[in-house]
Motif scaffolding. Structure first.
Motif, PDB file in Angstrom:
ATOM      1  N   MET A  88       0.648  -0.993   0.113  1.00 26.16           N
ATOM      2  CA  MET A  88       0.301  -0.141   0.227  1.00 26.16           C
ATOM      3  C   MET A  88       0.943   1.335   0.018  1.00 26.16           C
ATOM      4  SD  MET A  88      -2.796  -1.412   2.408  1.00 26.16           S
ATOM      5  CE  MET A  88      -3.908  -2.514   2.428  1.00 26.16           C
ATOM      6  N   PHE A  89       0.850   2.317  -1.137  1.00 19.47           N
ATOM      7  CA  PHE A  89       0.608   3.706  -0.916  1.00 19.47           C
ATOM      8  C   PHE A  89       0.964   4.308   0.473  1.00 19.47           C
ATOM      9  CE2 PHE A  89       1.070   7.944  -0.987  1.00 19.47           C
ATOM     10  CZ  PHE A  89       2.202   8.261  -1.891  1.00 19.47           C
ATOM     11  N   GLY A  90       2.174   4.879   1.244  1.00 19.52           N
ATOM     12  CA  GLY A  90       1.764   4.749   2.466  1.00 19.52           C
ATOM     13  C   GLY A  90       2.364   4.353   3.680  1.00 19.52           C
ATOM     14  N   THR A  91       2.911   3.036   3.638  1.00 22.85           N
ATOM     15  CA  THR A  91       3.659   2.479   4.554  1.00 22.85           C
ATOM     16  C   THR A  91       5.190   2.894   4.342  1.00 22.85           C
ATOM     17  OG1 THR A  91       1.725   0.640   4.343  1.00 22.85           O
ATOM     18  CG2 THR A  91       3.657   0.247   4.672  1.00 22.85           C
ATOM     19  N   ILE A  92       6.025   2.730   5.540  1.00 26.15           N
ATOM     20  CA  ILE A  92       6.987   3.103   5.497  1.00 26.15           C
ATOM     21  C   ILE A  92       7.703   1.634   5.863  1.00 26.15           C
ATOM     22  CG2 ILE A  92       8.857   4.072   6.176  1.00 26.15           C
ATOM     23  CD1 ILE A  92       7.185   6.021   7.087  1.00 26.15           C
ATOM     24  N   LEU A  93       8.505   1.023   4.594  1.00 22.12           N
ATOM     25  CA  LEU A  93       9.574  -0.390   4.448  1.00 22.12           C
ATOM     26  C   LEU A  93      10.764   0.206   5.669  1.00 22.12           C
ATOM     27  CD1 LEU A  93       8.107  -1.617   1.496  1.00 22.12           C
ATOM     28  CD2 LEU A  93       7.600  -2.622   3.658  1.00 22.12           C
ATOM     29  N   GLU A  94      10.914  -0.269   6.068  1.00 23.25           N
ATOM     30  CA  GLU A  94      12.297  -0.963   7.272  1.00 23.25           C
ATOM     31  C   GLU A  94      13.072  -1.687   6.889  1.00 23.25           C
ATOM     32  OE1 GLU A  94      12.313   0.165  10.537  1.00 23.25           O
ATOM     33  OE2 GLU A  94      11.517   2.339  10.777  1.00 23.25           O
ATOM     34  N   ASN A  95      14.212  -1.943   6.253  1.00 23.77           N
ATOM     35  CA  ASN A  95      15.715  -2.897   5.980  1.00 23.77           C
ATOM     36  C   ASN A  95      15.212  -3.942   4.548  1.00 23.77           C
ATOM     37  OD1 ASN A  95      17.308  -1.719   7.960  1.00 23.77           O
ATOM     38  ND2 ASN A  95      16.044  -2.596   9.312  1.00 23.77           N
ATOM     39  N   VAL A  96      13.743  -3.707   4.282  1.00 15.98           N
ATOM     40  CA  VAL A  96      13.533  -4.651   2.962  1.00 15.98           C
ATOM     41  C   VAL A  96      14.570  -4.544   1.717  1.00 15.98           C
ATOM     42  CG1 VAL A  96      11.584  -5.288   2.048  1.00 15.98           C
ATOM     43  CG2 VAL A  96      11.305  -4.458   4.343  1.00 15.98           C
ATOM     44  N   VAL A  97      14.608  -4.924   1.115  1.00 14.04           N
ATOM     45  CA  VAL A  97      15.335  -5.499   0.087  1.00 14.04           C
ATOM     46  C   VAL A  97      14.789  -4.884  -0.891  1.00 14.04           C
ATOM     47  CG1 VAL A  97      17.794  -6.858  -1.184  1.00 14.04           C
ATOM     48  CG2 VAL A  97      17.448  -6.277   1.147  1.00 14.04           C
ATOM     49  N   ILE A  98      14.670  -4.508  -2.213  1.00 12.76           N
ATOM     50  CA  ILE A  98      14.270  -4.105  -3.373  1.00 12.76           C
ATOM     51  C   ILE A  98      15.271  -3.686  -4.251  1.00 12.76           C
ATOM     52  CG2 ILE A  98      12.749  -2.517  -4.694  1.00 12.76           C
ATOM     53  CD1 ILE A  98      11.953  -0.751  -1.739  1.00 12.76           C
ATOM     54  N   ASP A  99      14.427  -5.032  -5.187  1.00 14.84           N
ATOM     55  CA  ASP A  99      14.982  -5.316  -6.843  1.00 14.84           C
ATOM     56  C   ASP A  99      15.036  -3.615  -7.748  1.00 14.84           C
ATOM     57  OD1 ASP A  99      15.219  -5.910  -9.827  1.00 14.84           O
ATOM     58  OD2 ASP A  99      15.731  -7.616  -8.643  1.00 14.84           O
ATOM     59  N   LYS A 100      16.508  -3.361  -7.778  1.00 13.14           N
ATOM     60  CA  LYS A 100      16.441  -2.079  -8.319  1.00 13.14           C
ATOM     61  C   LYS A 100      15.773  -1.834  -9.635  1.00 13.14           C
ATOM     62  CE  LYS A 100      20.945  -1.601  -5.981  1.00 13.14           C
ATOM     63  NZ  LYS A 100      22.365  -1.649  -5.676  1.00 13.14           N
ATOM     64  N   ILE A 101      16.358  -2.746 -10.632  1.00  7.66           N
ATOM     65  CA  ILE A 101      15.618  -3.040 -11.705  1.00  7.66           C
ATOM     66  C   ILE A 101      13.662  -2.606 -11.616  1.00  7.66           C
ATOM     67  CG2 ILE A 101      15.226  -3.576 -14.138  1.00  7.66           C
ATOM     68  CD1 ILE A 101      18.218  -4.577 -13.843  1.00  7.66           C
ATOM     69  N   THR A 102      13.096  -4.276 -11.238  1.00  9.72           N
ATOM     70  CA  THR A 102      12.241  -3.989 -11.170  1.00  9.72           C
ATOM     71  C   THR A 102      11.357  -3.641  -9.989  1.00  9.72           C
ATOM     72  OG1 THR A 102      12.362  -6.136  -9.903  1.00  9.72           O
ATOM     73  CG2 THR A 102      12.697  -6.328 -12.561  1.00  9.72           C
ATOM     74  N   ARG A 103      11.943  -3.111  -8.837  1.00 11.26           N
ATOM     75  CA  ARG A 103      11.006  -2.852  -7.787  1.00 11.26           C
ATOM     76  C   ARG A 103      10.052  -3.298  -7.103  1.00 11.26           C
ATOM     77  NH1 ARG A 103      14.004   1.028  -6.337  1.00 11.26           N
ATOM     78  NH2 ARG A 103      12.670   2.335  -5.195  1.00 11.26           N
ATOM     79  N   GLU A 104      10.454  -4.929  -7.418  1.00 15.12           N
ATOM     80  CA  GLU A 104      10.028  -5.812  -6.691  1.00 15.12           C
ATOM     81  C   GLU A 104      10.796  -5.939  -4.896  1.00 15.12           C
ATOM     82  OE1 GLU A 104       7.166  -7.241  -7.235  1.00 15.12           O
ATOM     83  OE2 GLU A 104       6.605  -6.342  -8.612  1.00 15.12           O
ATOM     84  N   LEU A 105       9.854  -6.126  -4.247  1.00 15.65           N
ATOM     85  CA  LEU A 105      10.028  -6.408  -2.690  1.00 15.65           C
ATOM     86  C   LEU A 105      10.207  -7.660  -2.632  1.00 15.65           C
ATOM     87  CD1 LEU A 105       7.372  -4.694  -0.956  1.00 15.65           C
ATOM     88  CD2 LEU A 105       9.275  -3.860  -1.618  1.00 15.65           C
TER      89      LEU A 105
END
Length: 335
Positions: free
Chosen positions: A96-113
């Motif tokens: 959801m837009f507005g959730t703040i994620l801490e220390n979660v790894v995101i794919d730099k290309i696809t932006r998938e969590l």
């Protein structure tokens, strides 16, 4: 900031006769609210986020003459290895837009969590407003709890998945605040869990003698005839490294039976060392899971480990005996 304000509340509220609590809370369709005490990693947020029970809040509450109220307004959930199947509500919040994620790894290309990636830390978090949970209680309040649940993550593997507590035993375990710190949740922790005691399940933030909070808890329990349960979300079949983590399906089945009153009517067996009452049957839970000694291949090793844990309880409680009544002191394990 969150815990600084919590510490202030833990000073002010008890002076006004209000029990301040490090717990999550939800409420059933018939108004039967429930409290879930526990330290980080024990399952407060996960187990209170139940689609069938509207959420009051996931971490900080007060219990007054009028009932339970949340004074936080949001959730701060661990999301390591989170799945849509096991924890659909919290998983949905990560998108959801507005959730703040801490220390979660995101794919730099696809932006998938990648919620399984713990390369930064196991202590990955999602912070989001309470109204992101579909069935959150808008008023952040509910009536008096019918059930009080104390969660422990027992790395020694000797605690039962659920046990019923007397009011005095509830005070003892509340003052003890036993669990295991999970690697990555606490600073300077390695990968292996370490057993710890944190009074009132929030020692750094409790400013009065723990007996003051425990007395308020007992009064509320007595006034409203609340049932008290100790739930182990840690290991079974052996200690960490030998046994396995308790099945969340079994934990949920036991909690559901406790919350809707079915568990009160089954046969119970008294634990000889800890004194609490262990149910001997529950729908959707194998009978051998209910008695932890039955899950160990080496029964003598279980007895030895159980006595070690009991000794740790006794040693820890010695710090709080002064100022506690005899009935609470005697509600602990005996050797």
């Amino acid at each position: 900031m969150k815990k600084g304000i919590f510490t202030i509340m833990n000073h002010i509220l008890p002076l006004q006769g209000v029990l301040s609590m490090h717990c999550s809370a939800n409420v059933g369709q018939s108004g039967d609210s429930a409290l879930f005490f526990g330290l980080s990693g024990t399952g407060k947020t996960t187990l209170s986020a139940d689609p069938k029970r509207p959420l009051i809040g996931d971490d900080e509450h007060g219990w007054s003459d009028d009932g339970v109220f949340n004074f936080e307004g949001g959730c701060y959930a661990k999301v390591i290895n989170l799945s849509a199947e096991a924890e659909p509500q919290i998983f949905a919040c990560t998108k959801m837009f507005g959730t703040i994620l801490e220390n979660v790894v995101i794919d730099k290309i696809t932006r998938e969590l990648d919620l399984t990636d713990d390369s930064l830390t196991e202590n990955t978090r999602a912070a989001y407003p309470l109204n992101f949970i579909d069935n959150a209680v808008p008023e952040k309040m509910a009536g008096h709890p019918k059930n009080v649940i104390m969660l422990t993550c027992d790395a020694s593997g000797v605690m039962p998945p659920i046990a019923r507590l007397t009011a005095e035993q509830a005070m003892y375990h509340f003052i003890s605040g036993y669990t295991s710190k999970v690697g990555g949740t606490e600073m300077s922790m390695g990968k292996d869990p370490a057993s710890t005691f944190s009074t009132c399940f929030g020692a750094p933030f409790m400013v009065h003698h723990p007996y003051k909070y425990a007395q308020l808890l007992k009064k509320r329990i007595a006034d409203h005839n609340s049932d008290c349960w100790l739930v182990n979300t840690g290991w079974t079949g052996g200690p960490y490294g030998v046994g396995k983590r308790m099945s969340i399906k079994h934990t949920r089945a036991l909690l559901n039976a406790a919350l809707d009153g079915r568990l009160k009517d089954v046969e119970f067996k008294r634990d000889e060392i800890f004194g609490f009452m262990v149910p001997q049957s529950c729908e959707d839970v194998p009978s051998e899971v209910l008695n932890p000694i039955d899950t160990w291949s080496d029964k003598n090793a279980f007895i030895k480990k159980q006595k070690e844990l009991a000794q740790n309880f006794i040693k820890n409680f010695a710090d709080y005996k002064e100022g506690c009544s005899d009935d609470v002191i005697n509600a602990g394990p005996t050797l």
